[in-house]
Design an enzyme around this catalytic site. Structure first.
Site, PDB file in Angstrom:
ATOM      1  N   HIS A   7     -92.008 -95.658  58.881  1.00 27.93           N
ATOM      2  CA  HIS A   7     -93.028 -95.295  59.870  1.00 27.93           C
ATOM      3  C   HIS A   7     -93.400 -96.527  60.694  1.00 27.93           C
ATOM      4  CE1 HIS A   7     -94.117 -91.199  58.541  1.00 27.93           C
ATOM      5  NE2 HIS A   7     -93.720 -91.628  57.348  1.00 27.93           N
ATOM      6  N   CYS A  56     -89.211 -90.775  60.466  1.00 27.88           N
ATOM      7  CA  CYS A  56     -89.260 -90.207  59.119  1.00 27.88           C
ATOM      8  C   CYS A  56     -88.492 -88.880  59.082  1.00 27.88           C
ATOM      9  CB  CYS A  56     -90.703 -90.071  58.643  1.00 27.88           C
ATOM     10  SG  CYS A  56     -90.824 -89.829  56.841  1.00 27.88           S
ATOM     11  N   GLU A  66     -95.313 -96.667  63.186  1.00 32.81           N
ATOM     12  CA  GLU A  66     -96.736 -96.568  63.535  1.00 32.81           C
ATOM     13  C   GLU A  66     -97.640 -97.001  62.389  1.00 32.81           C
ATOM     14  OE1 GLU A  66     -96.010 -92.705  61.446  1.00 32.81           O
ATOM     15  OE2 GLU A  66     -94.846 -94.108  62.659  1.00 32.81           O
TER      16      GLU A  66
END
EC number: 4.3.2.10
Length: 209
Positions: A180, A79, A182
């Site tokens: 993202h 990001c 994650e």
């Protein structure tokens, strides 16, 4: 061992949980020696580009991250962390970045809601080891208001949001995800596992020298 850079502006805990999930050793740190001792580095980031660069400079981490790049050690920006890898940003003011990737960070000027937030399709634009097990057109999770205006040759995945948004970029040992991983479910975990594999391969190459 992967070092997650802790400079007060990152989505540290979600990245930490993802690395736990894929079963890799990691350390959360802003210590220069620990970063340079690591086998790979993740630079997360949430916030504004100028403030983030200011904090990195205050902590004397700009030179460390540039050294990571020159050593060939795998570095993944996520990001805002990805945006910091570029030459400069137009956010709030013209601000120089880490200059590890060619390109400029520009504001999204599209007839859609800003920030670009939510799931979007990621189309592959080239083959790279981090794509192993990732299907073309997989959906990933974004939260951003700025995007990378960069050469096509470093773009390996892109999404559409009124403009082409480079979702995944790479050059040599430098990798960047605008989305993202994650927070992108099993697809994101697969990409992080693949980054772990890149880190392990780099570590093995250093042991054989």
């Amino acid at each position: 061992m992967i070092a997650i850079i802790d400079y007060g502006m990152g989505n540290i805990r979600s990245v930490e949980q993802a690395l736990k999930y894929i079963g890799t050793e990691y350390i959360i740190t802003d210590d220069k020696k620990e970063i340079l001792r690591s086998d790979g580095v993740i630079l997360p980031g949430v916030g504004t580009f100028p403030k983030a660069m200011g904090v990195l400079e205050e902590k004397d981490l700009v030179c460390v991250l540039k050294e990571v790049g020159s050593l060939g050690k795998p570095l993944l920006g996520i990001c805002l962390g990805m945006q910091l890898l570029f030459e400069k940003s137009e956010e709030l003011q013209n601000c120089n970045g880490l200059n590890l990737l060619p390109g400029v960070i520009r504001k999204l000027k599209v007839p859609y809601k800003i920030p670009h937030m939510g799931w979007n399709e990621l189309k592959k634009e080239g083959e790279i080891s981090l794509w192993n097990g990732v299907e073309d057109g997989s959906f990933v999770y974004y939260v951003h208001s700025y995007y990378a205006d960069c050469p096509n040759e470093i773009v390996y995945g892109a999404s559409e949001y009124g403009v082409k948004v480079p979702g995944f970029v790479a050059k040599g040992n430098i990798f960047g995800a605008q989305f993202h991983p994650e927070k992108s479910g099993e697809i994101g975990m697969r990409m992080l596992k693949n980054f772990k594999g890149v880190v392990e391969a780099w570590k093995s190459s250093q042991l054989s020298i």
